[in-house]
Design an enzyme around this catalytic site. Structure first.
Site, short mmCIF file in Angstrom:
data_model
loop_
_atom_site.label_atom_id
_atom_site.label_comp_id
_atom_site.label_asym_id
_atom_site.label_seq_id
_atom_site.Cartn_x
_atom_site.Cartn_y
_atom_site.Cartn_z
N VAL A 95 60.25 -17.00 -25.13
CA VAL A 95 59.13 -16.07 -25.26
C VAL A 95 57.98 -16.95 -25.74
O VAL A 95 57.98 -17.40 -26.88
CB VAL A 95 59.44 -14.92 -26.25
CG1 VAL A 95 58.20 -14.07 -26.48
CG2 VAL A 95 60.58 -14.07 -25.72
N PRO A 96 57.03 -17.24 -24.85
CA PRO A 96 56.10 -18.35 -25.05
C PRO A 96 54.98 -18.13 -26.07
O PRO A 96 53.81 -17.98 -25.72
CB PRO A 96 55.53 -18.56 -23.65
CG PRO A 96 55.56 -17.19 -23.05
CD PRO A 96 56.83 -16.57 -23.58
N CYS A 97 55.33 -18.16 -27.35
CA CYS A 97 54.32 -18.00 -28.39
C CYS A 97 53.36 -19.19 -28.43
O CYS A 97 52.26 -19.06 -28.97
CB CYS A 97 54.96 -17.75 -29.76
SG CYS A 97 56.25 -18.90 -30.22
N HIS A 98 53.73 -20.31 -27.82
CA HIS A 98 52.81 -21.45 -27.78
C HIS A 98 51.58 -21.15 -26.93
O HIS A 98 50.57 -21.83 -27.05
CB HIS A 98 53.52 -22.71 -27.26
CG HIS A 98 54.03 -22.60 -25.86
ND1 HIS A 98 55.23 -21.99 -25.56
CD2 HIS A 98 53.50 -23.02 -24.68
CE1 HIS A 98 55.42 -22.04 -24.25
NE2 HIS A 98 54.39 -22.65 -23.69
N ARG A 99 51.64 -20.12 -26.10
CA ARG A 99 50.50 -19.74 -25.26
C ARG A 99 49.50 -18.85 -25.98
O ARG A 99 48.51 -18.42 -25.38
CB ARG A 99 51.00 -19.05 -23.99
CG ARG A 99 51.84 -19.97 -23.12
CD ARG A 99 52.35 -19.29 -21.87
NE ARG A 99 53.30 -20.14 -21.20
CZ ARG A 99 54.27 -19.70 -20.41
NH1 ARG A 99 54.39 -18.40 -20.17
NH2 ARG A 99 55.11 -20.54 -19.84
#
Length: 129
Positions: A95-99
């Site tokens: 779940v791409p929280c880096h985005r």
């Protein structure tokens, strides 16, 4: 479980992912090699507001970012609340929280060594590797 990614160790809550550890590791390795843009692993979102934030993060396409404010506006809440929920993401990368970034900064990142890994992931996705 711990996975290796771009020279970092990232912790993922494998209990929230409906796949075997070898499948998770394989998809992470494909992502790191630039061969995978999305994870097709079933993820059990957390309950409540944090799960709503996770759903918004999952919708951010590869190579794109959204600000904490963008997500806050979509959920009718405050950016700081979104930041806290991002920091509690039990399955970073999948779940791409880096985005999710700040309006004028990278914001924070709780996986690996923090902001250096977040920058490396964003660079990987934009081809600036």
């Amino acid at each position: 479980m711990h996975v290796e990614l771009l020279g970092q160790t990232v912790e993922l809550d494998a209990d929230r992912v409906g796949a075997s550890e070898p499948e998770i590791r394989e998809q992470v390795a494909e992502y790191a090699a630039g061969e995978r843009r999305t994870f097709d692993l079933p993820v059990e979102l957390v309950d409540g507001f944090a799960g709503e934030v996770m759903a918004e993060m999952r919708a951010i396409p590869y190579g794109e970012t959204r600000t904490y404010g963008d997500i806050a506006a979509a959920l009718d809440t405050a950016p700081v609340a979104v930041g806290r929920a991002c920091g509690a993401n039990p399955v970073p990368l999948v779940v791409p929280c880096h985005r999710v970034v700040g309006a004028d900064s990278l914001g924070g990142y709780s996986a690996g060594d923090g902001l250096p890994l977040k920058r490396a992931l964003l660079d990987l996705e934009t081809g600036e590797k």
